[in-house]
Design a protein around this motif. Structure first.
Motif, PDB file in Angstrom:
ATOM      1  N   GLU A 111       0.838  -1.201   0.000  1.00 13.63           N
ATOM      2  CA  GLU A 111       0.000   0.000   0.000  1.00 13.63           C
ATOM      3  C   GLU A 111       0.872   1.250   0.000  1.00 13.63           C
ATOM      4  OE1 GLU A 111      -3.610   2.008   2.661  1.00 13.63           O
ATOM      5  OE2 GLU A 111      -2.676   0.140   3.320  1.00 13.63           O
ATOM      6  N   ALA A 112       1.912   1.235   0.839  1.00 11.92           N
ATOM      7  CA  ALA A 112       2.838   2.366   0.903  1.00 11.92           C
ATOM      8  C   ALA A 112       3.560   2.558  -0.430  1.00 11.92           C
ATOM      9  CB  ALA A 112       3.851   2.152   2.029  1.00 11.92           C
ATOM     10  N   TYR A 113       3.947   1.448  -1.049  1.00 11.58           N
ATOM     11  CA  TYR A 113       4.651   1.519  -2.329  1.00 11.58           C
ATOM     12  C   TYR A 113       3.762   2.123  -3.416  1.00 11.58           C
ATOM     13  CZ  TYR A 113       7.154   0.041  -6.540  1.00 11.58           C
ATOM     14  OH  TYR A 113       7.787   0.025  -7.760  1.00 11.58           O
ATOM     15  N   TYR A 114       2.492   1.726  -3.438  1.00 10.05           N
ATOM     16  CA  TYR A 114       1.559   2.316  -4.396  1.00 10.05           C
ATOM     17  C   TYR A 114       1.465   3.830  -4.170  1.00 10.05           C
ATOM     18  CZ  TYR A 114      -0.335  -2.327  -5.711  1.00 10.05           C
ATOM     19  OH  TYR A 114      -0.505  -3.597  -6.169  1.00 10.05           O
ATOM     20  N   GLY A 115       1.416   4.233  -2.909  1.00 11.22           N
ATOM     21  CA  GLY A 115       1.369   5.667  -2.594  1.00 11.22           C
ATOM     22  C   GLY A 115       2.589   6.396  -3.123  1.00 11.22           C
ATOM     23  N   TYR A 116       3.761   5.776  -2.951  1.00  7.35           N
ATOM     24  CA  TYR A 116       5.015   6.355  -3.448  1.00  7.35           C
ATOM     25  C   TYR A 116       4.966   6.536  -4.965  1.00  7.35           C
ATOM     26  CZ  TYR A 116       9.628   5.878  -5.588  1.00  7.35           C
ATOM     27  OH  TYR A 116      10.730   6.009  -6.403  1.00  7.35           O
ATOM     28  N   LEU A 117       4.500   5.508  -5.683  1.00 11.91           N
ATOM     29  CA  LEU A 117       4.436   5.598  -7.139  1.00 11.91           C
ATOM     30  C   LEU A 117       3.488   6.717  -7.580  1.00 11.91           C
ATOM     31  CD1 LEU A 117       4.279   1.857  -8.333  1.00 11.91           C
ATOM     32  CD2 LEU A 117       6.217   3.428  -8.468  1.00 11.91           C
ATOM     33  N   GLY A 118       2.346   6.847  -6.888  1.00  9.32           N
ATOM     34  CA  GLY A 118       1.392   7.887  -7.239  1.00  9.32           C
ATOM     35  C   GLY A 118       1.939   9.281  -7.026  1.00  9.32           C
ATOM     36  N   VAL A 119       2.572   9.513  -5.861  1.00  8.07           N
ATOM     37  CA  VAL A 119       3.097  10.837  -5.542  1.00  8.07           C
ATOM     38  C   VAL A 119       4.289  11.193  -6.431  1.00  8.07           C
ATOM     39  CG1 VAL A 119       4.271  12.213  -3.767  1.00  8.07           C
ATOM     40  CG2 VAL A 119       2.279  10.842  -3.160  1.00  8.07           C
ATOM     41  N   SER A 120       5.171  10.223  -6.668  1.00  7.43           N
ATOM     42  CA  SER A 120       6.399  10.502  -7.428  1.00  7.43           C
ATOM     43  C   SER A 120       6.107  10.921  -8.864  1.00  7.43           C
ATOM     44  CB  SER A 120       7.334   9.289  -7.407  1.00  7.43           C
ATOM     45  OG  SER A 120       6.744   8.182  -8.066  1.00  7.43           O
ATOM     46  N   ARG A 121       4.945  10.510  -9.397  1.00  9.49           N
ATOM     47  CA  ARG A 121       4.557  10.924 -10.748  1.00  9.49           C
ATOM     48  C   ARG A 121       3.822  12.265 -10.741  1.00  9.49           C
ATOM     49  NH1 ARG A 121       4.707   7.146 -15.013  1.00  9.49           N
ATOM     50  NH2 ARG A 121       5.938   5.352 -14.361  1.00  9.49           N
ATOM     51  N   SER A 122       3.506  12.773  -9.550  1.00  5.43           N
ATOM     52  CA  SER A 122       2.699  13.988  -9.436  1.00  5.43           C
ATOM     53  C   SER A 122       3.503  15.208  -8.990  1.00  5.43           C
ATOM     54  CB  SER A 122       1.551  13.753  -8.449  1.00  5.43           C
ATOM     55  OG  SER A 122       0.867  14.932  -8.149  1.00  5.43           O
ATOM     56  N   LEU A 123       4.382  15.035  -8.005  1.00  5.91           N
ATOM     57  CA  LEU A 123       5.122  16.156  -7.439  1.00  5.91           C
ATOM     58  C   LEU A 123       6.610  16.048  -7.772  1.00  5.91           C
ATOM     59  CD1 LEU A 123       3.482  16.329  -3.880  1.00  5.91           C
ATOM     60  CD2 LEU A 123       2.897  17.678  -5.901  1.00  5.91           C
ATOM     61  N   ASP A 124       7.231  17.155  -8.101  1.00 11.18           N
ATOM     62  CA  ASP A 124       8.652  17.186  -8.455  1.00 11.18           C
ATOM     63  C   ASP A 124       9.481  17.432  -7.198  1.00 11.18           C
ATOM     64  OD1 ASP A 124      11.026  17.239  -9.813  1.00 11.18           O
ATOM     65  OD2 ASP A 124      10.784  19.303 -10.550  1.00 11.18           O
ATOM     66  N   LEU A 125       9.679  16.361  -6.412  1.00 12.61           N
ATOM     67  CA  LEU A 125      10.450  16.439  -5.175  1.00 12.61           C
ATOM     68  C   LEU A 125      11.496  15.326  -5.158  1.00 12.61           C
ATOM     69  CD1 LEU A 125       7.506  16.933  -2.638  1.00 12.61           C
ATOM     70  CD2 LEU A 125       9.099  18.708  -3.376  1.00 12.61           C
ATOM     71  N   GLN A 126      12.591  15.558  -4.446  1.00 11.72           N
ATOM     72  CA  GLN A 126      13.649  14.555  -4.338  1.00 11.72           C
ATOM     73  C   GLN A 126      13.787  13.995  -2.925  1.00 11.72           C
ATOM     74  OE1 GLN A 126      15.781  13.208  -6.891  1.00 11.72           O
ATOM     75  NE2 GLN A 126      14.075  14.091  -8.039  1.00 11.72           N
TER      76      GLN A 126
END
Length: 302
Positions: A111-126
């Motif tokens: 579940e956490a990994y899915y959240g990571y994939l969703g956010v990483s495609r949306s926000l430009d953060l490192q």
């Protein structure tokens, strides 16, 4: 190609229909069903019959929507409440039989990994920490230099805590003190002395509800929610205001979905306490979350 993602959560069931081109989501529609899968689950590990029926009825409605939209594939997954349920197999079998939708129960880490994939495609953060407050659990995903450092899934959520502490209407000071003490113990056990010096990103219904309240939205607007920022002082004020209101008063709060009004105090407490603990001054809200992530994960598997 069209892919539908169905998140069967502790408080709600969410549907996203995504149009895919060149392995990217180019258009999406989202639907929300308040099904309260986790009702009574903090005390009993069995999903009651009426709750099973309520959730299956929503799945049948979702199947109809997907058929109307000519969806090519449906990805359906259950999170905290189904993970805990002793009769999860009964629900999964009946869901398939009645709706034709195959439901998979995913781990907190998935579940956490899915959240990571969703956010990483949306926000430009490192460098950032994702915090996903759900009904039954809260996931934390730490990202450094654009890469996952760790995933944690904690058994604290808005529905779970609301039931565990039997919050009054409105909660009294003793209850809120006990709730905060419990959160401190959970955070200390899982994070120790760690202090995250990075942006905090909030996903999930509690985070987006706080943003909608902060923005004073008459109706949910994903374009205004996505990338919005809430200062800690505003999170604290919203929490203090909500925790002093009766349920009928919370029902009138702009930006707060009526069926989230009974659990928002517990959910907001989780975000407030974590920000307070690490002296985090603001939280960035992302409308993209594990729904988008589950679709990108499915695309990557091909």
């Amino acid at each position: 190609m069209k892919i539908a993602a169905v998140d069967i959560g502790t408080n709600s069931m969410r549907l996203m229909i995504a149009k895919i081109e060149d392995e990217k989501i180019v258009h999406k529609e989202k639907y929300l069903f308040f099904t309260r899968m986790g009702e009574g689950m903090d005390k009993s590990k069995t999903i009651p019959e009426e709750v099973i029926e309520r959730n299956i009825n929503s799945l049948k409605e979702i199947k109809g929507i997907c058929d109307d939209r000519e969806v090519d594939k449906i990805i359906a997954y259950g999170t905290s409440a189904l993970r805990d349920a002793e009769n999860k197999s009964e629900f999964i079998n009946r869901a398939m039989d009645k709706s034709g939708i195959k439901v998979e129960v995913i781990s907190g880490e998935e579940e956490a990994y899915y959240g990571y994939l969703g956010v990483s495609r949306s926000l430009d953060l490192q460098d950032f920490m994702i915090m996903d407050v759900g009904g039954g659990s809260t996931e934390f995903i730490r990202i450094e230099n654009g890469e996952k450092k760790y995933l944690k899934s904690l058994n604290i959520g808005s529905v779970r805590l609301n039931e565990r502490f039997s919050l009054k209407d409105p909660p009294d000071k003793k209850q809120l003190d006990e709730l905060m003490k419990h959160l401190d113990e959970i955070f200390d056990e899982n994070f120790g002395d760690e202090n995250v010096d990075a942006s905090l990103v909030g996903i999930g219904g509690t985070a987006t509800a706080l943003s909608a309240i902060n923005l004073g939205l008459d109706s949910y607007d994903p374009d205004k929610i996505d990338g919005s920022v809430i200062a800690y002082d505003d999170v604290e004020k919203i929490f203090e205001d909500l925790s002093q209101m009766r349920l009928d008063e919370r029902l009138a709060v702009k930006g707060l979905e009526p069926k989230r009004a009974d659990i928002i105090v517990a959910g907001a407490a989780i975000i407030k306490r974590y920000m307070e603990r690490d002296k985090i001054r603001e939280i960035i809200i992302s409308d993209s979350d594990n729904l988008e992530g589950s679709v990108y994960h499915n695309i990557k598997k091909k």
